[in-house]
Design a protein around this motif. Sequence first.
Motif, PDB file in Angstrom:
ATOM      1  N   ASN A 246     -12.609  15.537  10.272  1.00  0.00           N
ATOM      2  CA  ASN A 246     -13.416  16.698  11.174  1.00  0.00           C
ATOM      3  C   ASN A 246     -12.396  17.991  11.062  1.00  0.00           C
ATOM      4  OD1 ASN A 246     -15.554  15.064  11.616  1.00  0.00           O
ATOM      5  ND2 ASN A 246     -15.075  14.855  13.795  1.00  0.00           N
ATOM      6  N   ASN A 247     -13.091  19.022  10.649  1.00  0.00           N
ATOM      7  CA  ASN A 247     -12.129  20.453  10.774  1.00  0.00           C
ATOM      8  C   ASN A 247     -12.376  20.491  12.370  1.00  0.00           C
ATOM      9  OD1 ASN A 247     -12.534  20.301   8.303  1.00  0.00           O
ATOM     10  ND2 ASN A 247     -14.054  21.986   8.148  1.00  0.00           N
ATOM     11  N   PHE A 248     -11.326  21.250  13.095  1.00  0.00           N
ATOM     12  CA  PHE A 248     -11.337  21.796  14.500  1.00  0.00           C
ATOM     13  C   PHE A 248     -10.753  22.883  14.555  1.00  0.00           C
ATOM     14  CE2 PHE A 248      -7.606  19.145  14.661  1.00  0.00           C
ATOM     15  CZ  PHE A 248      -6.857  19.786  15.734  1.00  0.00           C
ATOM     16  N   ASP A 249     -11.391  23.768  15.800  1.00  0.00           N
ATOM     17  CA  ASP A 249     -11.110  25.077  16.004  1.00  0.00           C
ATOM     18  C   ASP A 249      -9.860  24.870  16.795  1.00  0.00           C
ATOM     19  OD1 ASP A 249     -12.145  27.433  14.965  1.00  0.00           O
ATOM     20  OD2 ASP A 249     -11.893  28.066  16.975  1.00  0.00           O
ATOM     21  N   PHE A 250      -8.663  25.907  16.711  1.00  0.00           N
ATOM     22  CA  PHE A 250      -7.597  25.770  17.376  1.00  0.00           C
ATOM     23  C   PHE A 250      -7.955  26.789  18.484  1.00  0.00           C
ATOM     24  CE2 PHE A 250      -3.359  26.561  18.857  1.00  0.00           C
ATOM     25  CZ  PHE A 250      -2.945  25.198  18.706  1.00  0.00           C
ATOM     26  N   ASN A 251      -7.774  26.404  19.734  1.00  0.00           N
ATOM     27  CA  ASN A 251      -7.738  27.386  20.847  1.00  0.00           C
ATOM     28  C   ASN A 251      -6.561  27.032  21.914  1.00  0.00           C
ATOM     29  OD1 ASN A 251      -8.426  27.780  23.762  1.00  0.00           O
ATOM     30  ND2 ASN A 251     -10.513  28.584  22.726  1.00  0.00           N
ATOM     31  N   LEU A 252      -5.710  27.629  21.970  1.00  0.00           N
ATOM     32  CA  LEU A 252      -4.627  27.247  22.819  1.00  0.00           C
ATOM     33  C   LEU A 252      -4.866  26.950  24.047  1.00  0.00           C
ATOM     34  CD1 LEU A 252      -1.417  27.024  22.676  1.00  0.00           C
ATOM     35  CD2 LEU A 252      -1.331  29.364  23.587  1.00  0.00           C
TER      36      LEU A 252
ATOM     37  N   PRO B  52      -6.809  11.745   3.687  1.00  0.00           N
ATOM     38  CA  PRO B  52      -6.981  13.085   3.842  1.00  0.00           C
ATOM     39  C   PRO B  52      -7.444  13.558   5.467  1.00  0.00           C
ATOM     40  CG  PRO B  52      -9.083  12.069   3.079  1.00  0.00           C
ATOM     41  CD  PRO B  52      -7.996  10.879   3.123  1.00  0.00           C
ATOM     42  N   PHE B  53      -7.323  14.722   5.709  1.00  0.00           N
ATOM     43  CA  PHE B  53      -7.482  15.455   7.179  1.00  0.00           C
ATOM     44  C   PHE B  53      -8.332  16.701   6.837  1.00  0.00           C
ATOM     45  CE2 PHE B  53      -3.215  15.558   6.615  1.00  0.00           C
ATOM     46  CZ  PHE B  53      -3.041  17.188   6.778  1.00  0.00           C
TER      47      PHE B  53
ATOM     48  N   GLN C  53       0.882  -1.173   0.041  1.00  0.00           N
ATOM     49  CA  GLN C  53       0.100   0.218  -0.227  1.00  0.00           C
ATOM     50  C   GLN C  53       0.864   1.265   0.183  1.00  0.00           C
ATOM     51  OE1 GLN C  53      -2.652   0.516   3.410  1.00  0.00           O
ATOM     52  NE2 GLN C  53      -2.968  -1.765   3.309  1.00  0.00           N
ATOM     53  N   SER C  54       0.569   2.442  -0.408  1.00  0.00           N
ATOM     54  CA  SER C  54       1.305   3.454  -0.360  1.00  0.00           C
ATOM     55  C   SER C  54       0.303   4.613  -0.211  1.00  0.00           C
ATOM     56  CB  SER C  54       1.924   4.040  -1.839  1.00  0.00           C
ATOM     57  OG  SER C  54       2.682   4.618  -1.831  1.00  0.00           O
ATOM     58  N   LEU C  55       0.670   5.207   1.052  1.00  0.00           N
ATOM     59  CA  LEU C  55      -0.056   6.194   1.830  1.00  0.00           C
ATOM     60  C   LEU C  55       0.175   7.544   1.698  1.00  0.00           C
ATOM     61  CD1 LEU C  55      -0.881   4.535   5.032  1.00  0.00           C
ATOM     62  CD2 LEU C  55      -1.828   3.981   2.911  1.00  0.00           C
ATOM     63  N   TYR C  56      -0.650   8.602   1.619  1.00  0.00           N
ATOM     64  CA  TYR C  56      -0.352  10.093   1.266  1.00  0.00           C
ATOM     65  C   TYR C  56      -1.015  10.705   2.585  1.00  0.00           C
ATOM     66  CZ  TYR C  56       1.702   8.936  -3.024  1.00  0.00           C
ATOM     67  OH  TYR C  56       2.425   8.369  -4.226  1.00  0.00           O
ATOM     68  N   VAL C  57      -0.775  11.111   3.476  1.00  0.00           N
ATOM     69  CA  VAL C  57      -1.314  11.690   4.527  1.00  0.00           C
ATOM     70  C   VAL C  57      -1.248  13.338   4.274  1.00  0.00           C
ATOM     71  CG1 VAL C  57      -1.795  12.205   7.063  1.00  0.00           C
ATOM     72  CG2 VAL C  57      -0.583   9.972   6.109  1.00  0.00           C
ATOM     73  N   VAL C  58      -2.189  13.789   3.613  1.00  0.00           N
ATOM     74  CA  VAL C  58      -2.290  15.209   3.067  1.00  0.00           C
ATOM     75  C   VAL C  58      -3.792  15.755   3.203  1.00  0.00           C
ATOM     76  CG1 VAL C  58      -1.900  16.746   1.127  1.00  0.00           C
ATOM     77  CG2 VAL C  58      -0.499  14.294   1.325  1.00  0.00           C
ATOM     78  N   GLY C  59      -3.912  17.044   3.471  1.00  0.00           N
ATOM     79  CA  GLY C  59      -5.315  17.711   3.996  1.00  0.00           C
ATOM     80  C   GLY C  59      -6.242  17.355   2.678  1.00  0.00           C
ATOM     81  N   ASN C  60      -7.293  17.471   3.009  1.00  0.00           N
ATOM     82  CA  ASN C  60      -8.559  17.074   2.393  1.00  0.00           C
ATOM     83  C   ASN C  60      -8.619  18.026   0.916  1.00  0.00           C
ATOM     84  OD1 ASN C  60      -9.731  18.937   3.413  1.00  0.00           O
ATOM     85  ND2 ASN C  60     -11.282  17.549   4.463  1.00  0.00           N
ATOM     86  N   GLU C  61      -7.863  19.201   1.104  1.00  0.00           N
ATOM     87  CA  GLU C  61      -8.273  20.168   0.027  1.00  0.00           C
ATOM     88  C   GLU C  61      -7.270  19.472  -1.252  1.00  0.00           C
ATOM     89  OE1 GLU C  61      -6.605  20.875   2.775  1.00  0.00           O
ATOM     90  OE2 GLU C  61      -4.384  21.266   2.424  1.00  0.00           O
TER      91      GLU C  61
END
Length: 566
Positions: free
Chosen positions: A430-436, A361-362, A326-334
Amino acid sequence: MRSEELVVKALKDVLGDKLSAAELQQALEKPKSLAIGDFAFPAFSLAKIFRKAPQQIAAEIVAQISQAHFEKVQAVGPYVNFFLNKSEFSQTILQTVLQQGQAYGNQDLGAAGNVPIDMSSPNIAKPISMGHLRSTVIGNSLAKLLRKANYRPIKINHLGDWGTQFGKLIEAYKLWGSEAEVKADPINKLLEYYVRFHKEDVAHPELDDEARAWFKKLEDGDEEAMRLWKWFRSESLKSFMKIYKKLGVEFDSFNGEAFYNDKMDEIVTILEEKQLLQESRGAQIVDLEKYDLNPALIRKTDGATLYITRDLAAALYRKRTYNFVQSLYVVGNEQTNHFKQLKAVLKEMGEPWADEIHHIPFGLITQGGKKLSTRAGRVILLEEVLDDAVELARQQIEAKNPNLENKEQVAEEVGVGAVIFHDLKNERMNNFDFNLEEVVRFEGETGPYVQYSHARAMSILRKAAAAGDKVALAGTYSLNDPDSWEVLSEIAAFPAMVKRAVNEYEPSVIAKYALHLAKAFNKYYAHTKVLQDDVQLGARLALVKSVATVLKESLNLLGVHAPDRM
Ligand code: ARG
């Protein structure tokens, strides 16, 4: 084996092929009260098949079923109720965990097949973005999960170190740059030149021609262009390495886009030979209409290659070098379309392994609900986030455990672990909001909470060892109080979680699981005097040791440390 599997197997032995194991599993219910049973199987769905009343079927099942592994199996109306033999079951599970240690939950899904994981892959001369952070930590966790399932992961950092932007960067540097400035603060300075280039080329379009000329020179191996490019690359890489070191992530390869520079002609030749290349306004494209995709642009009018051309060369190179399963590409869903095109072109080329290419994708990290963007000033600097998290961990330790040895190291492990865990507990799409504040919060569903639970278990074991108490599985011990039983069921579920996380490429399965186990353990701990000196002490210690083992291994699979003391 999970407790459910025991029930399914017993039913299957009676029912044969009338219902599949999956259907049986689906049908199983968990009664509200343990007094009714641990599992209930409703016989309604069998009424049609057997042309009998469900009550009668339930009674017949009970008459035939093997009682091994169960305290009792009872028919109540249309239901078959199962009461597990908990002491037998708990002994089996605990024995397995204690024997196997960190290997508990290992799977053999991969038959030692190679799996390149294209991950992180930031762009030279730009800061690592939160998107790259996601790719890094998801990729790292997938590598660990795959290894646990007997695959051979190969972590590849496909650096964005080639492309027309390097022509722009060289031009900008020649115009406004200084060596000393770049040395002092490479990424920020290089980014600044690049941003300035984009501002000024609006009024001075001739800058673009210059930039294109520089990139052409670079592609032709011009000495000055190469020297500058190499320098930008190594300065950028140095600063990326600092972050990777903090995150505890290592790579097997840094072959980025530039590595494929001399490997793209072959791709073009293959495409020509297979008559897949078409002229379109001077450029060369592969038509992908039958895949319902836009054409893939392989070469521009001026002969320059593109991102996808390099990815085609990389895919072929990886197949030849690693003969991957298998060959995986962990890259954003855009970039979903890009990877669809990549696969489609490989299919057109007649490569059967195109099917083994998987884009993982993520979702986006947003801030205040908005997309992060350098231009709008919504940037989050990863290094700062990590530093803040570590500082917060340091304060917590200072407040709770000022005499702790290696405070500094533990603060690093907890702070960085918090950031990684926060990212991985979200389902990757899932998109998620970043809040330190939320990331570095140490209560609730966080990495530090899981780490604390592990450290607590370790501390109990240390105390027991100091008192000479041993982990033991006394034959009479039965973990049938609800709190221990909950912990035990969680422990028993771990192997299935590993399998699911691997099959779905989903580290969040493990993060959520670790939270459940930690919660169950803390409840157990609040209600039970573990170190009380009675016949069951050894068995309770066995439970605590198993919890520590599984929590540590869960964190390890996420790329998070599990300090023994906090
Ligand atoms: N450098 C790219 C970016 O930052 C990601 C590269 C992903 N990997 C690949 N083989 N295309 O968007």
